[in-house]
Design an enzyme around this catalytic site. Structure first.
Site, PDB file in Angstrom:
ATOM      1  N   SER A 135      20.127  65.299  44.895  1.00 15.26           N
ATOM      2  CA  SER A 135      19.598  66.474  45.495  1.00 15.26           C
ATOM      3  C   SER A 135      20.099  67.051  46.666  1.00 15.26           C
ATOM      4  CB  SER A 135      18.186  66.261  45.838  1.00 15.26           C
ATOM      5  OG  SER A 135      17.470  67.101  46.658  1.00 15.26           O
ATOM      6  N   TYR A 148      11.617  60.609  49.832  1.00 10.50           N
ATOM      7  CA  TYR A 148      12.388  61.307  49.063  1.00 10.50           C
ATOM      8  C   TYR A 148      13.863  61.642  49.761  1.00 10.50           C
ATOM      9  CZ  TYR A 148      14.144  64.731  45.496  1.00 10.50           C
ATOM     10  OH  TYR A 148      14.880  65.325  44.647  1.00 10.50           O
TER      11      TYR A 148
END
Length: 260
Positions: A135, A148
């Site tokens: 990401s 995350y």
């Protein structure tokens, strides 16, 4: 062609980016094993693309071993592994221990466990490809969810280590690092949705096509949002200014009633 007639595994391929990757790879001639915890979704995708469904866990030690064994049984040998499965759990410092542990398990250890089983054989053969879906949060950060952000940083770091260690042995390692993508994760991002999508929310198919193009030159960072490269350079060259900017965004979101 980089994957024509090659045996490929895509984890988390029942939905979103994983599904798009599986479809694009199959269209490019790959023999694709479709993995997902959602067995029905894995079966639907495999049927649609002419692949082979191997539903189940792609993170735990036993689950990864079972998936590798199943994929080898179908493909003969695995030429490329696309570790796409990932989760977004918890918010802020109140995120529970279990949410931190799950994030580490799926977003980091799944890749470590797959690499342990795949890399030695690829080194012996002198060829193999290991691709992780990380990401932009793994290069920059993300507000709201430290589990995350931290686990995706670790995902990129592990991929970097693999590349630095094995690229001269024929192993290609790549990290896909998009920003906003029109998936269930974006739909569930709440007050972060606009921030994540500030440079435009891409479709999963856009990410898959960017990845397909990157397979042809073996570049390590796959950046479907080109602006991420600018942010990454800015973060590295003027970290305090970049953090000030991120904190400004945090304050703006708080003023709007989110991420407290």
């Amino acid at each position: 062609m980089p994957v024509r007639d090659r045996g490929v595994v895509v984890t988390g391929a029942g939905h979103g980016i994983g599904r798009a990757l599986a479809a694009r790879l199959a269209a490019g001639g790959a023999r694709v094993v479709v993995n997902d915890l959602d067995a029905d979704a894995a079966l639907r995708v495999a049927e649609a693309i002419g692949g082979f469904a191997a539903p189940g866990d792609a993170a735990g030690e036993q689950g990864v071993a079972a998936l590798v064994e199943t994929a080898r049984g179908h493909l003969g040998h695995i030429d490329a592994w696309f570790g796409n499965a990932g989760i977004d759990r918890g918010r802020g410092l109140d995120a529970a221990e279990a949410e931190w542990a799950a994030s580490h398990e799926v977003n980091v250890m799944a890749h470590v466990r797959a690499a342990r089983l795949l890399i030695p054989g690829w080194v012996e053969r002198g060829a193999g490809r290991f691709v992780v879906t990380a990401s932009a949060a793994g290069l920059l950060t993300t507000l709201g969810n430290p589990a995350y952000a931290v686990s995706k940083h670790a995902c990129v770091a592990f991929a970097e280590w693999l590349s630095a260690t094995y690229r001269h042995r024929g192993v290609v390692v790549q990290a896909i690092c998009p920003q906003g993508v029109r998936t269930r994760m974006l739909d569930n991002s709440g007050p972060l949705r606009d921030l994540i999508s500030r440079d435009g929310a891409l479709t999963p198919e856009d990410v898959a096509e960017a990845t397909w193009q990157a397979l042809h030159d073996d570049r390590f960072l796959v950046l479907p949002h080109p602006r991420v490269a600018d942010y990454y350079r800015h973060r590295a060259t003027d970290t305090d200014r970049w953090l000030d900017g991120m904190n400004k965004l945090q304050r703006q979101i708080e003023d709007q009633g989110g991420l407290r």
